[in-house]
Design an enzyme around this catalytic site. Sequence first.
Site, PDB file in Angstrom:
ATOM      1  N   HIS A  60      -1.912  11.797   3.821  1.00 48.54           N
ATOM      2  CA  HIS A  60      -2.374  12.022   5.190  1.00 48.54           C
ATOM      3  C   HIS A  60      -1.296  11.587   6.172  1.00 48.54           C
ATOM      4  CE1 HIS A  60      -3.195   7.778   5.756  1.00 48.54           C
ATOM      5  NE2 HIS A  60      -4.104   7.753   4.775  1.00 48.54           N
TER       6      HIS A  60
ATOM      7  N   HIS B  98       0.692   8.272   5.729  1.00 48.33           N
ATOM      8  CA  HIS B  98       1.761   8.285   4.721  1.00 48.33           C
ATOM      9  C   HIS B  98       2.983   9.034   5.265  1.00 48.33           C
ATOM     10  CE1 HIS B  98      -2.038   8.363   2.121  1.00 48.33           C
ATOM     11  NE2 HIS B  98      -1.572   7.140   2.024  1.00 48.33           N
TER      12      HIS B  98
ATOM     13  N   CYS C 260     -10.498  -6.751  -4.059  1.00 50.62           N
ATOM     14  CA  CYS C 260     -10.713  -5.458  -3.393  1.00 50.62           C
ATOM     15  C   CYS C 260      -9.910  -4.406  -4.137  1.00 50.62           C
ATOM     16  CB  CYS C 260     -10.274  -5.499  -1.932  1.00 50.62           C
ATOM     17  SG  CYS C 260     -10.268  -3.843  -1.194  1.00 50.62           S
TER      18      CYS C 260
ATOM     19  N   CYS D 141      -7.347  -2.467  -1.923  1.00 48.01           N
ATOM     20  CA  CYS D 141      -6.057  -3.161  -1.748  1.00 48.01           C
ATOM     21  C   CYS D 141      -5.400  -3.455  -3.088  1.00 48.01           C
ATOM     22  CB  CYS D 141      -6.245  -4.502  -1.058  1.00 48.01           C
ATOM     23  SG  CYS D 141      -6.855  -4.441   0.614  1.00 48.01           S
TER      24      CYS D 141
ATOM     25  N   CYS E 165     -14.103  -6.437   2.332  1.00 44.34           N
ATOM     26  CA  CYS E 165     -12.656  -6.536   2.550  1.00 44.34           C
ATOM     27  C   CYS E 165     -12.390  -6.253   4.029  1.00 44.34           C
ATOM     28  CB  CYS E 165     -11.931  -5.508   1.682  1.00 44.34           C
ATOM     29  SG  CYS E 165     -10.252  -5.166   2.236  1.00 44.34           S
TER      30      CYS E 165
ATOM     31  N   HIS F 126     -10.529  -2.574   4.185  1.00 49.03           N
ATOM     32  CA  HIS F 126     -11.257  -1.375   3.753  1.00 49.03           C
ATOM     33  C   HIS F 126     -12.720  -1.357   4.161  1.00 49.03           C
ATOM     34  CE1 HIS F 126      -7.628  -1.108   1.244  1.00 49.03           C
ATOM     35  NE2 HIS F 126      -7.849   0.197   1.318  1.00 49.03           N
TER      36      HIS F 126
ATOM     37  N   LYS G   5      -7.845   2.324  11.895  1.00 46.59           N
ATOM     38  CA  LYS G   5      -6.695   2.679  11.062  1.00 46.59           C
ATOM     39  C   LYS G   5      -7.037   3.973  10.342  1.00 46.59           C
ATOM     40  CE  LYS G   5      -4.022   1.435   7.012  1.00 46.59           C
ATOM     41  NZ  LYS G   5      -4.300   1.333   5.611  1.00 46.59           N
TER      42      LYS G   5
ATOM     43  N   LYS H 211      -8.196   7.953   4.453  1.00 47.00           N
ATOM     44  CA  LYS H 211      -9.140   8.901   3.868  1.00 47.00           C
ATOM     45  C   LYS H 211     -10.508   8.254   3.723  1.00 47.00           C
ATOM     46  CE  LYS H 211      -6.987  12.731   2.953  1.00 47.00           C
ATOM     47  NZ  LYS H 211      -7.359  14.066   3.245  1.00 47.00           N
TER      48      LYS H 211
HETATM   49  N1  MSP Z   1       0.837   1.840  -3.527  1.00 50.15           N
HETATM   50  C1  MSP Z   1       0.906   0.884  -2.482  1.00 50.15           C
HETATM   51  C2  MSP Z   1       2.347   0.629  -2.077  1.00 50.15           C
HETATM   52  C3  MSP Z   1       3.232   0.138  -3.164  1.00 50.15           C
HETATM   53  S1  MSP Z   1       4.872  -0.094  -2.624  1.00 50.15           S
HETATM   54  C4  MSP Z   1       5.626  -0.898  -3.857  1.00 50.15           C
HETATM   55  C5  MSP Z   1       0.130   1.402  -1.278  1.00 50.15           C
HETATM   56  N2  MSP Z   1      -0.022   2.712  -1.219  1.00 50.15           N
HETATM   57  S2  MSP Z   1      -0.815   3.501  -0.057  1.00 50.15           S
HETATM   58  O1  MSP Z   1      -0.966   4.853  -0.514  1.00 50.15           O
HETATM   59  O2  MSP Z   1      -2.009   2.810   0.295  1.00 50.15           O
HETATM   60  O3  MSP Z   1       0.178   3.614   1.129  1.00 50.15           O
HETATM   61  C6  MSP Z   1       0.361   2.567   1.973  1.00 50.15           C
HETATM   62  C7  MSP Z   1       1.389   2.918   3.037  1.00 50.15           C
HETATM   63  O4  MSP Z   1       1.098   4.165   3.689  1.00 50.15           O
HETATM   64  C8  MSP Z   1       1.330   1.912   4.157  1.00 50.15           C
HETATM   65  O5  MSP Z   1       2.003   0.742   3.875  1.00 50.15           O
HETATM   66  C9  MSP Z   1       1.980   2.686   5.256  1.00 50.15           C
HETATM   67  O6  MSP Z   1       3.354   2.687   5.066  1.00 50.15           O
HETATM   68  C10 MSP Z   1       1.389   4.072   5.058  1.00 50.15           C
HETATM   69  N3  MSP Z   1       0.138   4.232   5.792  1.00 50.15           N
HETATM   70  C11 MSP Z   1      -1.077   4.571   5.268  1.00 50.15           C
HETATM   71  N4  MSP Z   1      -1.987   4.659   6.261  1.00 50.15           N
HETATM   72  C12 MSP Z   1      -1.392   4.370   7.430  1.00 50.15           C
HETATM   73  C13 MSP Z   1      -1.796   4.341   8.769  1.00 50.15           C
HETATM   74  N5  MSP Z   1      -3.018   4.655   9.148  1.00 50.15           N
HETATM   75  N6  MSP Z   1      -0.878   3.998   9.692  1.00 50.15           N
HETATM   76  C14 MSP Z   1       0.422   3.710   9.361  1.00 50.15           C
HETATM   77  N7  MSP Z   1       0.839   3.723   8.125  1.00 50.15           N
HETATM   78  C15 MSP Z   1      -0.035   4.037   7.129  1.00 50.15           C
HETATM   79  O7  MSP Z   1      -0.253   0.603  -0.459  1.00 50.15           O
END
Ligand code: MSP
Length: 538
Positions: free
Chosen positions: A28, A31, A137, A140, A162, A165, A313, A316
């Site tokens: 999304h 990411h 969680c 997380c 959490c 979440h 925030k 999904k």
């Molecule tokens: N798999 C772990 C990361 C491991 S790194 C060794 C993870 N993955 S995640 O799919 O949840 O992606 C997290 C990252 O996506 C966040 O740290 C951020 O960089 C980005 N984001 C996801 N949602 C976001 C927002 N709503 N706003 C900004 N960044 C966001 O955590």
Amino acid sequence: MAASGSGNQSGKAFYVTTPIYYVNDAPHLGHAYTTVAGDVLTRWHRQRGERVWFLTGTDEHGQKVLRTAEAKGVSPQEWCDKLVEEAWKPLWRHLEIANDDFIRTTEKRHTDRVREFVQDLYDKGEIYQGGYEGPYCVGCEEYKLPGELIAGEGEHAGEQLCPIHKRPVEILKEENYFFKLSEYGDRLLAHYEANPDFIQPESARNEVVNFVRQGLQDLSISRSTFDWGVPVPWDGRHVIYVWVDALLNYATAVGYNQNQDTFEGSFPADVHLIGKDILRFHAVIWPALLMANGLRLPGRIVANGWLLVGGEKMSKSNLTGISPRDITSHFGVDAFRWYLLRAIAYGQDGSFSWEDLAARYTSELANDYGNLASRVAAMVGKYFDGVLPEATADGEAERAVHDSLAKTVAEADRKIGDDVEFQAGIQTIFDFVKQVNGYISEQEPWKVAKDDSPEGRARLATILYTAAESLRAVAVLLNPFMPESSQRLWESLGAEPALGALAGQRVQDAGEWGRLPAGSTITKGAVLFPRLEDKPGA
Ligand code: MSP
């Protein structure tokens, strides 16, 4: 602030990473935000002429991914393969992400090295067996401290949630292997102290320092209630905790324990780009793991804030997730990339709003920038048959533009390349665009064109050359953000082949006045940023 990056042509690459994303769902906007930031940062450094390595990938083990696959009735490997090939990689291609590698944590090149790394820690006495019980969680993939939890309401009344979440935590009790994280507090604090730029922004740094000062607990690094992970080498009943597995991608992808030359040519990362939600993993656990194994620590950890939708925030799981393609199909890929970094100060939270995007697209991209490009091309066409004339009558006004360009380039290079402050960098470039618009309005070339004398022609030529040459520099500066429109502008200026390909242009040279040769053929190509009502499907 000086660049901590050590990238140059011969030595270590300037190495940048994004988080590796969980493949429990399609990507999304959140990411895409971090990934676009990494792409712009690395394109900028490539334009400095540095050797660069840009890594992204996917985090495929752990309970979160396992549960999603189970709910879909497929094996976790099948689920990951499908999502990576059909959703993640295609989106990054669509968004023009120029990553040098894409690591998946289910690849053998990764899992073998993870086992070696953990075995090494075990052999060094950094890991011991113990028991733990606490709230966990799955969103997380982390044990929570009881004090962090929030009380549920409504359907979750009576449950503990959490804080990120907003979902109930689960009480886990396991016999696990533990990493002696608690022994690293002082060394970590000393490292933060000696390297003030290690964690960016300041608010993130403060949060981490306060957290570590309170004292660290040892970290459970294995799980035994499910098997979707990398088996612990000395005890096959356990798999390695998904966060340890995931963090190690930054080392395994560049040849840890596999190819010493490649490894030394990149590792450690100069910049780990992450969201602030995963700050402690990167700024506490990751450096402690590296210290324990005698490896060098990364240059900087730069945390972005949260993209908010309706004040929440975006994610999904709370149904605020927005697909990047919904936006690019309306505004185009370039505008999408630009907007994310233009609208929000990197490091702060910021709201994504469709209306704000539409307003900025119209005022900044279509009006300020796009119109400048088409006006200049139209006038060179009309008054000089499309052949760029020479500037022979530079005066005060022109010198002001030359000076300002040199300052713009230096400032943008510092903000974007060194400080990772994209918004301030874009602002500087667009201030220059505004200045060139103002210059044209003041010089009124359409009036000067009525004067047929040699002086009048020389003046007109000088004004149009000044504007076109300014655009040449703007195309270079905006190329990392908006590669497609910058390329079109470059071609319309006739810069290629006269000046060479845009891809070969260096940031340092962008501000050197006079690089666009007189005699270049200027063509009025398609409008750079069509008005929204003129776009198909608008
Ligand atoms: N798999 C772990 C990361 C491991 S790194 C060794 C993870 N993955 S995640 O799919 O949840 O992606 C997290 C990252 O996506 C966040 O740290 C951020 O960089 C980005 N984001 C996801 N949602 C976001 C927002 N709503 N706003 C900004 N960044 C966001 O955590």
